[in-house]
Scaffold this motif. Structure first.
Motif, PDB file in Angstrom:
ATOM      1  N   ASP A 209       0.493  -0.968  -0.595  1.00 30.35           N
ATOM      2  CA  ASP A 209      -0.285   0.111   0.528  1.00 30.35           C
ATOM      3  C   ASP A 209       0.613   1.524   0.065  1.00 30.35           C
ATOM      4  O   ASP A 209       1.828   0.858   0.817  1.00 30.35           O
ATOM      5  CB  ASP A 209      -0.836  -0.027   1.049  1.00 30.35           C
ATOM      6  CG  ASP A 209      -2.005  -0.964   1.441  1.00 30.35           C
ATOM      7  OD1 ASP A 209      -2.277  -1.487   0.017  1.00 30.35           O
ATOM      8  OD2 ASP A 209      -1.909  -1.256   2.449  1.00 30.35           O
ATOM      9  N   GLY A 210       0.646   2.322  -0.232  1.00 30.75           N
ATOM     10  CA  GLY A 210       1.589   3.472  -0.880  1.00 30.75           C
ATOM     11  C   GLY A 210       2.477   3.170  -1.554  1.00 30.75           C
ATOM     12  O   GLY A 210       2.966   2.590  -1.571  1.00 30.75           O
ATOM     13  N   ARG A 211       2.163   4.657  -2.536  1.00 30.31           N
ATOM     14  CA  ARG A 211       3.396   4.771  -3.307  1.00 30.31           C
ATOM     15  C   ARG A 211       4.985   5.287  -2.351  1.00 30.31           C
ATOM     16  O   ARG A 211       4.908   5.372  -1.566  1.00 30.31           O
ATOM     17  CB  ARG A 211       3.507   6.274  -4.849  1.00 30.31           C
ATOM     18  CG  ARG A 211       3.880   5.913  -5.537  1.00 30.31           C
ATOM     19  CD  ARG A 211       4.163   5.012  -6.394  1.00 30.31           C
ATOM     20  NE  ARG A 211       3.007   4.290  -7.070  1.00 30.31           N
ATOM     21  CZ  ARG A 211       2.662   3.908  -8.279  1.00 30.31           C
ATOM     22  NH1 ARG A 211       3.565   3.090  -8.788  1.00 30.31           N
ATOM     23  NH2 ARG A 211       1.932   3.471  -8.662  1.00 30.31           N
ATOM     24  N   GLY A 212       6.048   4.552  -2.836  1.00 28.76           N
ATOM     25  CA  GLY A 212       6.716   5.012  -3.037  1.00 28.76           C
ATOM     26  C   GLY A 212       7.666   5.521  -3.364  1.00 28.76           C
ATOM     27  O   GLY A 212       7.562   6.407  -4.042  1.00 28.76           O
ATOM     28  N   GLN A 213       8.704   6.408  -2.523  1.00 35.63           N
ATOM     29  CA  GLN A 213       9.486   7.444  -2.860  1.00 35.63           C
ATOM     30  C   GLN A 213      11.084   6.866  -3.159  1.00 35.63           C
ATOM     31  O   GLN A 213      11.731   6.821  -2.261  1.00 35.63           O
ATOM     32  CB  GLN A 213       9.092   8.640  -2.307  1.00 35.63           C
ATOM     33  CG  GLN A 213      10.080  10.184  -2.070  1.00 35.63           C
ATOM     34  CD  GLN A 213       9.903  11.049  -1.470  1.00 35.63           C
ATOM     35  OE1 GLN A 213       8.804  11.549  -1.405  1.00 35.63           O
ATOM     36  NE2 GLN A 213      10.537  11.875  -0.893  1.00 35.63           N
ATOM     37  N   SER A 214      11.421   7.350  -4.013  1.00 38.10           N
ATOM     38  CA  SER A 214      12.749   7.294  -4.761  1.00 38.10           C
ATOM     39  C   SER A 214      14.086   7.945  -3.631  1.00 38.10           C
ATOM     40  O   SER A 214      13.578   9.561  -3.646  1.00 38.10           O
ATOM     41  CB  SER A 214      13.764   7.243  -5.259  1.00 38.10           C
ATOM     42  OG  SER A 214      15.099   6.967  -6.285  1.00 38.10           O
ATOM     43  N   GLY A 215      15.552   7.257  -3.195  1.00 37.95           N
ATOM     44  CA  GLY A 215      15.882   8.765  -2.313  1.00 37.95           C
ATOM     45  C   GLY A 215      16.845   7.890  -1.016  1.00 37.95           C
ATOM     46  O   GLY A 215      16.861   6.442  -1.376  1.00 37.95           O
ATOM     47  N   VAL A 216      17.412   8.378  -0.685  1.00 38.38           N
ATOM     48  CA  VAL A 216      18.190   7.204  -0.050  1.00 38.38           C
ATOM     49  C   VAL A 216      18.098   6.552   1.028  1.00 38.38           C
ATOM     50  O   VAL A 216      17.225   7.013   1.228  1.00 38.38           O
ATOM     51  CB  VAL A 216      19.744   8.533   0.907  1.00 38.38           C
ATOM     52  CG1 VAL A 216      20.337   7.439   2.017  1.00 38.38           C
ATOM     53  CG2 VAL A 216      20.274   9.300   0.309  1.00 38.38           C
ATOM     54  N   GLY A 217      18.723   5.227   0.271  1.00 41.72           N
ATOM     55  CA  GLY A 217      17.858   4.027   1.161  1.00 41.72           C
ATOM     56  C   GLY A 217      17.405   3.253   0.449  1.00 41.72           C
ATOM     57  O   GLY A 217      16.705   2.233   0.521  1.00 41.72           O
ATOM     58  N   THR A 218      16.927   3.371  -0.596  1.00 45.36           N
ATOM     59  CA  THR A 218      15.780   2.501  -1.645  1.00 45.36           C
ATOM     60  C   THR A 218      16.746   1.934  -2.571  1.00 45.36           C
ATOM     61  O   THR A 218      17.650   2.695  -2.964  1.00 45.36           O
ATOM     62  CB  THR A 218      14.976   3.346  -2.155  1.00 45.36           C
ATOM     63  OG1 THR A 218      15.622   4.533  -2.748  1.00 45.36           O
ATOM     64  CG2 THR A 218      14.233   4.041  -1.096  1.00 45.36           C
TER      65      THR A 218
END
Length: 320
Positions: A209-218
């Motif tokens: 559920d919920g869209r992820g967000q690109s960034g540090v740790g992904t």
């Protein structure tokens, strides 16, 4: 008819501090630092590659270290949640003890009949070591300088776990475009395997559920292997046949790439086998110097001035 892929070529993620990143993947996981270059799309950022002794396709995990206060990523749908490496079944206790000694929190579990050691790297990127008899079939080159004994070194990728809003749209791309086959489902996890099976052939899907967000740790994207540019053009046609838009072929110096975002939001790449990491360095020198593509060489001085300090990976004395 679409071509088929043997499986993963590499996985690319976003790290924080470059020194911490390199120290973990070399000093703890025992991978070789096979290339230091820059993000071709943002030359102010390093691009690190770690793999087996020569960076064989299917062994390399790569990173963009963001050191300028880059935002933290957020886990969710549309992301590659975990990158899994193969280990021999007899290496499970070695790796459990090694990671524990390094202060890494480990979740040991059984999944699809295989022992899995699940943990996060220092930036929170999800990793797993999967004990499988397939490790014996992996096409890998041990690294003599590794702090991990050759018998226990990572054997390239086992597979990846993709978090998606719903199974079917992503599954249709895996099966109808990439030639994967559905193999099993356990506890809400669907397993797909590349045609022919073997090492680096697994893609697991889980719903989130919920869209992820690109960034540090992904994890930024996952790359599958293509033989050559001619085959990449067939991949582009296959994506288009499924109403997906793929990029033109992009020269990444060590391979050619085509990118396409699948319906669940995960960025896929099709990367060629050649030319490989020895195109601009001898095997013995891999990762020792900053390498730039020819079209950036005239900017070397400015690029080096903007990059953060980095002395290369640290391997504790007595480990190697």
């Amino acid at each position: 008819m679409s071509p088929t892929t043997p499986g993963l070529h590499h996985v690319t993620a976003i790290a924080g501090d470059p020194q911490r990143n390199a120290d973990f993947y070399v000093g703890t996981l025992g991978l070789r630092f096979v290339k230091r270059t820059v993000n071709h799309d943002d030359p102010t950022t390093y691009h690190f590659y770690f793999g087996d002794g020569v960076g064989t396709p299917g062994t390399s995990i790569t990173f963009f270290p963001w050191t300028d206060g880059g935002r933290r990523g957020r886990a969710g749908a549309g992301q590659t949640r975990t990158a899994g490496y193969l280990i021999r079944p007899e290496s499970v206790d070695y790796w459990h003890d090694r990671l524990a000694d390094e202060g890494v929190d480990i979740d040991r579990t059984e999944r699809f009949g295989e022992t899995v050691l699940r943990f996060d790297d220092p930036d929170g990127i999800g990793l797993a070591l999967v004990a499988s008899d397939e490790a014996a079939d992996a096409d890998v080159r041990p690294w003599d300088g590794s702090p991990v004994p050759a018998d226990h070194q990572l054997r390239g990728f086992h597979g990846v776990t993709l978090a998606v809003p719903a199974f079917d749209p992503t599954a249709s791309v895996l099966t109808d475009v990439l030639g994967y086959e559905r193999e099993d489902e356990v506890d809400g996890r669907r397993r797909y395997r590349a045609n022919g099976g073997g090492p680096r052939s697994v893609v697991d899907l889980v719903e989130a559920d919920g869209r992820g967000q690109s960034g540090v740790g992904t994890i930024h994207h996952v790359a599958f292997e293509a033989v050559d540019v001619e085959e990449q053009e067939r991949w582009r046609e296959a994506f288009a046949d499924h109403e997906l838009t793929a990029t033109d072929v992009v020269d990444r110096e060590y391979f050619q790439s085509v990118y396409c975002r699948e319906p669940g939001g995960v960025l896929f790449e099709m990367a060629t086998t050649d030319p490989g990491f020895t195109v601009d360095e001898d095997v013995d020198d891999l990762g020792s110097d900053l390498r730039l593509p020819q079209w950036l060489e005239d900017e070397r001085e400015a690029i080096e001035a903007q990059l953060p300090p980095f002395d290369g990976p640290t391997v504790a004395s007595g480990d190697a």
